[in-house]
Design a protein around this motif. Structure first.
Motif, short mmCIF file in Angstrom:
data_model
loop_
_atom_site.label_atom_id
_atom_site.label_comp_id
_atom_site.label_asym_id
_atom_site.label_seq_id
_atom_site.Cartn_x
_atom_site.Cartn_y
_atom_site.Cartn_z
N ILE A 1 0.83 -1.20 0.00
CA ILE A 1 0.00 0.00 0.00
C ILE A 1 0.87 1.25 0.00
O ILE A 1 0.63 2.21 -0.73
N ASP A 2 1.93 1.23 0.82
CA ASP A 2 2.83 2.38 0.87
C ASP A 2 3.54 2.62 -0.45
O ASP A 2 3.90 3.75 -0.76
N ALA B 1 1.56 5.13 -2.41
CA ALA B 1 1.78 6.50 -1.93
C ALA B 1 3.16 6.98 -2.34
O ALA B 1 3.33 8.13 -2.77
N SER B 2 4.16 6.10 -2.24
CA SER B 2 5.53 6.49 -2.60
C SER B 2 5.65 6.85 -4.06
O SER B 2 6.31 7.82 -4.43
N ILE C 1 3.39 8.10 -6.02
CA ILE C 1 2.82 9.44 -6.22
C ILE C 1 3.75 10.51 -5.65
O ILE C 1 4.06 11.51 -6.28
N TYR C 2 4.22 10.25 -4.43
CA TYR C 2 5.07 11.23 -3.77
C TYR C 2 6.35 11.47 -4.57
O TYR C 2 6.76 12.60 -4.78
N ASP C 3 6.93 10.40 -5.06
CA ASP C 3 8.16 10.52 -5.83
C ASP C 3 7.92 11.28 -7.13
O ASP C 3 8.78 12.04 -7.58
N LEU D 1 -6.83 9.42 -8.38
CA LEU D 1 -5.62 9.34 -7.56
C LEU D 1 -5.89 9.79 -6.13
O LEU D 1 -5.42 9.17 -5.17
N MET E 1 -5.59 7.60 -2.73
CA MET E 1 -4.86 7.98 -1.52
C MET E 1 -5.73 7.80 -0.29
O MET E 1 -5.31 7.25 0.73
N TYR E 2 -6.96 8.27 -0.38
CA TYR E 2 -7.86 8.18 0.75
C TYR E 2 -8.16 6.72 1.12
O TYR E 2 -8.16 6.34 2.27
N THR F 1 -6.41 3.96 0.43
CA THR F 1 -5.26 3.23 0.98
C THR F 1 -5.00 3.67 2.42
O THR F 1 -4.68 2.85 3.28
N ASP F 2 -5.19 4.97 2.67
CA ASP F 2 -4.99 5.48 4.02
C ASP F 2 -6.00 4.84 4.98
O ASP F 2 -5.67 4.43 6.10
N LYS G 1 -4.99 1.27 5.68
CA LYS G 1 -3.89 1.24 6.66
C LYS G 1 -4.42 1.40 8.08
O LYS G 1 -4.01 0.72 9.01
#
Lengths: 641, 366
Positions: free
Chosen positions: B13-14, B17-18, B20-22, B71, B75-76, B78-79, B82
């Motif tokens: 899952i992370d 997020a990674s 997108i962040y990257d 997207l 994010m929501y 997956t958060d 978690k």
């Protein structure tokens, strides 16, 4: 068989009174059937009422009432707040056909022939046998006059049956009550339509209508400004008929042909006079009174060969685009149209008569999509309700290929189908009607051409509007994206990973890759003195509405940008505060040379307009220069003045 | 039964997020790639003998408004997953849809959308929705037969259930989670599993005692079967080595039910190897049966005809049996139901039709 001699015939030959003639030919005047009679009667009364108010610069406040009796008799009442009519003149105006003040003047007015209201009186008298009642008050502290009259059809004179004075609350005005045979049931819809249409092209008038059921309809005034007063002009050589030319020469005070031409005609200067005389083969110094028929014929022919300037358009009083828009907006509120677009042509001339075309287009909202567009025709601020098919306005509209502008029109000819209303207003010193009932405009090529040009301009504006809307919607989405969604994605991803929120500027400029221009218009009511007109005399109002435009220019390109911005302004607006300092202001636009804008930076441009009503100006027309137009959203390429 | 380890799930899952962040860090417009989930992008997987997604992918990019919304929702979601793993809770797909009401701009407009995204996440991470602590709300379907199951109850006690002796006539209800940590098959003694489309036919076979008379495990599919039903059948088939027969109505929609049991559904092609039972056989009712048994019929509707034609281009229906039967049905213009067999009496299906069909398929053990 006895031989009939000329003497025998002479016994039968006698003058036919005008009244008698119309008694037999009432269909030409619009009294052909009981439905038409109702509308025509109200129309003639309202036309007169509006004309008389405007003549003395009073904002018209008109009251119309219809009472429906059994057996098809209606009583119509029309009341105005005009100057009233002096006692002596009342019988002439209401009881004599072909009597009026406007017949001889060459300028725009509603009534012209002086047949109108007296024909209504005559029609009422013929069908019901009842007298017409007129109340008139000319001075505030004097009582009103009330009289009843009939028309003596043999003599074309009024016969006053009853004369009295009465107290009337109004400072001044005229009220008529006439009983006529009319079909109220069928005609009532048309009465309403007629009054509503009248209100659209007479935004300065207030009309109250009480129908036979007792319901009161109120057509509000949307401007306090009276229409520009049409100036009387002299005949133009192109439009004068031979007979009129001879008559004018007979009555002129001029002793020389040249001064006759210069003083009695419009647009005749030294040079045109000289050329006209030369072409006619006439001496400029001959006495016009001594000219022969052949001389006049030569002169009349010569006029056509000389290039003579169009008459001044002072004699016209168009409504103006802003007011047409405002009126249409007001009257179509229930329809909630998508947009209203107007176009106005410069004045033009047919046979020496100046005329001007204005058109308006209402689109969308609750208008039916599968029916022919509604055509509203107006001539000198008077709605034309009948004979739509035989009118040049209709054929001009029908000859445009509307399919090119995204409307349904089988085979590219005829009245298009779609959710729209087409308004056409023609102003002229001489409206070429097809008949005396004044319901359709004759087939004049110059007029047809102007109508077509006006509608094409309108259609182009519609296309531009739609195009702009689509483009704005697309970029608005992107704007939402970069201002709302993208920061959220960044925030959320950073939060999940427990990292700092990344910078978005570079990604935003990558996604947008444009210069974004957006405007917001707000209105502010102010109590301070504001200047509302540019032209002399400068009019100042104690209070009014300030239209404030705020234009935001944001650079979402990856490189710095520097360019010029233009904002179009309506001609009847006055510019107030402008920020930043413009590099140029004309009556049509404001120009700014904007400073360099760095990527992801913005500049705000503000300006104020006075002299417009709330909502008159609700969208900026913006243009850019010295930048690739494809980089810019919200403004088009400046094509020059 | 062991407590599930979620480390791998959390890592996967992370990774989303990674990614997108990257992208933001590299000043790239963020995007995610995922396989196209349609008929045009399923390929036969020789290793598992099931149909899985092919190589076609689509890009969800923040360049477009729709893509950006997806997207943000990703994010929501997956958060949220978690968080559920952290506090050891699970939620139904419907509950998650309602929870998304509070996600501001990221909220879904229909549950269909949120269900789809949950499936997308499975596809991207190669996890199953059970890993995400998400479950469907539909109740599982029913099983009757000579089968003993051991179920881990909510009180953390193991309970043995015999699917004939310990249950009523409505049978054992399959739970939404049928993974080993929840149920195990203790013993099974049957010649075949019959998966039945309609409840009416399931009850008919139960009432007629077909499970005992013919040594069958009867499973009710309840129309298009839930994942847990398919997973249950798959596990029973592989662990206890019992053949699977699918018994449905005779129309294009029923063939799709068979396909999802046997080959894998298009929507869940990413986990076909968990859900599909490639050895499954179609028992009936076939278009040929309509002719052979002279069954009462209805005329094919326009939608039926379109669905049949679409199946002719569906890679899962390309063998000669299906092509022949579908073409026959299009020619007849007729369809029929399982329960039409009642034309010949209530016992006809158990006394005549099924024994004949089973014999025809070589399944009969007399």
């Amino acid at each position: 068989m006895t031989k009939i001699t000329a003497h025998d015939l002479a016994k039968k030959q006698k003058e036919i009174s005008v009244a008698e003639f119309f008694e037999r030919n009432k269909h030409i005047l619009g009294f052909g059937n009981a439905t038409r009679a109702l509308i025509t009667s109200i129309k003639e009364g309202v036309d007169n009422a509006l004309d008389s108010c405007e003549e003395v610069n009073v904002l018209p406040d008109i009251y119309v009432e219809v009472k429906n009796h059994e057996d098809g008799e209606c009583k119509i009442i029309i009341e105005d707040n005009g100057p009233g009519i002096v006692k002596k003149q009342i019988p002439h105006i209401f009881g004599r056909l072909l009597y009026g003040s406007r017949f001889h003047a060459i300028r725009q007015s509603r009534g012209q022939q002086g047949i109108g209201i007296s024909a209504v009186v005559l029609y009422g008298q013929l069908t019901t046998g009842k007298h017409a009642k007129v109340i008139s008050k000319v001075e505030e502290d004097r009582p009103a006059v009330i009289l009843e009259l009939v028309i003596d059809t043999n003599r074309n004179r009024a016969e006053v049956l009853n004369r009295n004075t009465v107290h009337w609350d109004k400072p001044s005005g005229t009220r008529i009550e006439i009983s006529i045979i009319a079909d109220y049931k069928r005609g009532k819809r048309f009465v309403y339509d007629y009054l509503q249409s009248t209100s659209i092209v007479n935004p300065h008038a207030q009309i109250t209508y009480k129908d036979a059921e007792g319901t009161v309809h109120f057509f509000e005034r949307t401007t306090e400004t009276l229409p520009r007063k049409a100036v009387e002009i002299k005949p133009h050589p192109y439009g004068v008929e031979l007979g009129t030319l001879i008559k004018m020469a007979k009555h002129t005070k001029a002793r020389k042909l040249s001064s006759f031409l210069k003083t009695e005609f419009s647009s005749m200067g030294d040079r045109t006079t000289k050329t006209a005389c030369e072409k006619a083969g006439l001496d400029r110094n001959i006495n016009p009174k001594e000219m022969s028929r052949e001389d006049f014929l030569a002169l009349h022919k010569a006029f056509k060969k000389v290039k003579i300037m169009a008459p001044s358009n002072d004699c016209l009083s168009p409504i103006g685009e802003t007011l047409i828009r405002r009126s249409l907006k007001h009257e179509t509120e229930e329809i909630s149209p998508e947009f209203i677009i107007t176009a106005s042509r410069p004045s033009s001339v047919y046979s020496g008569n100046p005329f001007q075309i204005e058109v308006g287009l209402v689109y969308g909202g609750n208008l039916p999509k599968d029916r022919s567009v509604k055509i509203m025709r107006f001539a000198n601020r008077v709605p034309l309700l009948y004979q739509q098919g035989g009118c040049i306005i209709t054929s001009a509209i029908s000859s445009i290929d509307w399919r090119r502008y995204g409307m349904d029109q089988p085979s590219g000819k005829g009245i298009p189908t779609g959710p729209a209303i087409f308004l056409t207003h023609i102003s002229s010193t001489q409206i070429p009607f097809t008949s005396e009932s004044k319901e359709a405009i004759a087939d004049i090529p110059e007029i047809e051409n102007e109508i077509k040009l006006a509608f094409r301009e309108c259609a182009r504006k519609v296309q531009k509007h739609i195009h702009k809307k689509v483009r704005r919607k697309k970029t608005r989405e992107k704007f939402d994206l970069i201002t709302k969604i993208l920061p959220e994605i960044a925030k959320k991803s950073a939060h999940m990973l427990d990292k700092p929120v990344p910078s978005l500027d570079a990604v935003i400029t990558k996604i947008m890759d444009v210069v974004w221009i957006e405007d917001v218009i707000t209105y502010e009511k102010v109590d301070r003195v504001i200047q509302t007109t540019l032209i002399e005399p400068v009019e100042e109002k104690q209070q009014g509405v300030i239209t404030k435009s705020k234009i935001m220019v944001v650079n979402y390109k990856r490189t710095p940008q520097k360019f010029n911005l233009y904002a179009l302004i309506p001609e009847d607006a006055v510019i107030g505060a402008v920020e930043p300092k413009p590099s140029k202001i004309t009556s049509n636009y404001i120009k700014w040379g904007l400073g360099t804008i760095q990527p992801a930076n913005k500049i705000d441009v503000n300006f104020e307009l006075a002299g417009l009503g709330q909502g008159d100006f609700d969208e900026n027309d913006l243009y850019i220069e010295n930048i690739n137009p494809t980089y810019v959203i919200g403004a088009d390429k400046w094509e020059g003045d | 039964m062991v407590k599930k380890d979620y480390t791998n799930v959390l890592n996967k899952i992370d990774m989303i997020a990674s990614k997108i962040y990257d992208d933001f860090q590299k000043t790239e417009i963020p995007y995610l790639n995922l396989p196209t989930r349609s008929k045009s992008n399923i390929k036969f997987d020789d290793k598992f003998n099931v149909w899985k997604y092919g190589k076609k992918t689509i890009e969800r990019s923040a360049k477009s408004l729709d893509g950006a919304y997806m997207l943000l929702r990703t994010m929501y979601m997956t958060d949220f997953i978690k968080e559920m793993i952290r506090i050891n809770k699970s939620s139904t797909l419907r509950e998650m849809y309602y929870i998304s009401e509070g996600w501001d701009m990221a909220k879904f407009h229909t549950q269909q959308e949120s269900n789809m995204l949950a499936e997308d996440l499975e596809v991207i991470t190669n996890c199953m929705r059970e890993d995400f602590k998400l479950r469907p709300e539909e109740d599982g379907s029913r099983v009757i037969g000579n089968l003993t199951i051991e179920e881990m109850t909510r009180n953390k006690t193991k309970k043995k259930i015999h699917c004939q002796d310990d249950v009523g006539d409505s049978g054992y209800t399959i739970p939404y989670n049928v993974e080993p940590e929840k149920i195990t098959f203790k013993s099974a003694d049957a010649d075949y599993i019959i998966a039945i489309e309609t409840g009416g036919m399931f009850d008919r076979l139960v009432e007629n005692g077909f499970d005992t008379s013919h040594r069958a495990i009867l499973v009710h599919l309840k129309g298009q079967p839930a994942r847990s039903t398919r997973r249950f059948i798959k596990r029973l088939n592989t662990e206890k080595n019992i053949p699977v027969l699918v018994f449905t109505d005779c129309d294009p929609w029923s063939y799709r039910i068979f396909a999802s049991v046997a080959y894998g559904a298009i929507k869940t092609a990413h986990i076909s190897e968990y859900l599909a039972t490639p050895e499954s056989q179609y028992l009936g009712v076939t278009p040929s049966d309509i002719e052979n048994y002279d069954l009462p019929t209805d005329t094919l509707t326009k939608e039926d005809i379109n669905a049949l034609k679409s199946e002719l281009t569906d890679p899962r229906f390309q063998d000669s049996f299906w092509r022949g039967e579908i073409k026959l049905q299009l020619k007849m213009g007729k369809k029929s139901e399982q329960q039409a067999l009642a034309k010949y009496g209530l016992d006809y299906v158990t006394d005549t039709y099924l024994p004949e069909k089973l014999a025809e398929m070589g399944m009969s053990k007399k």
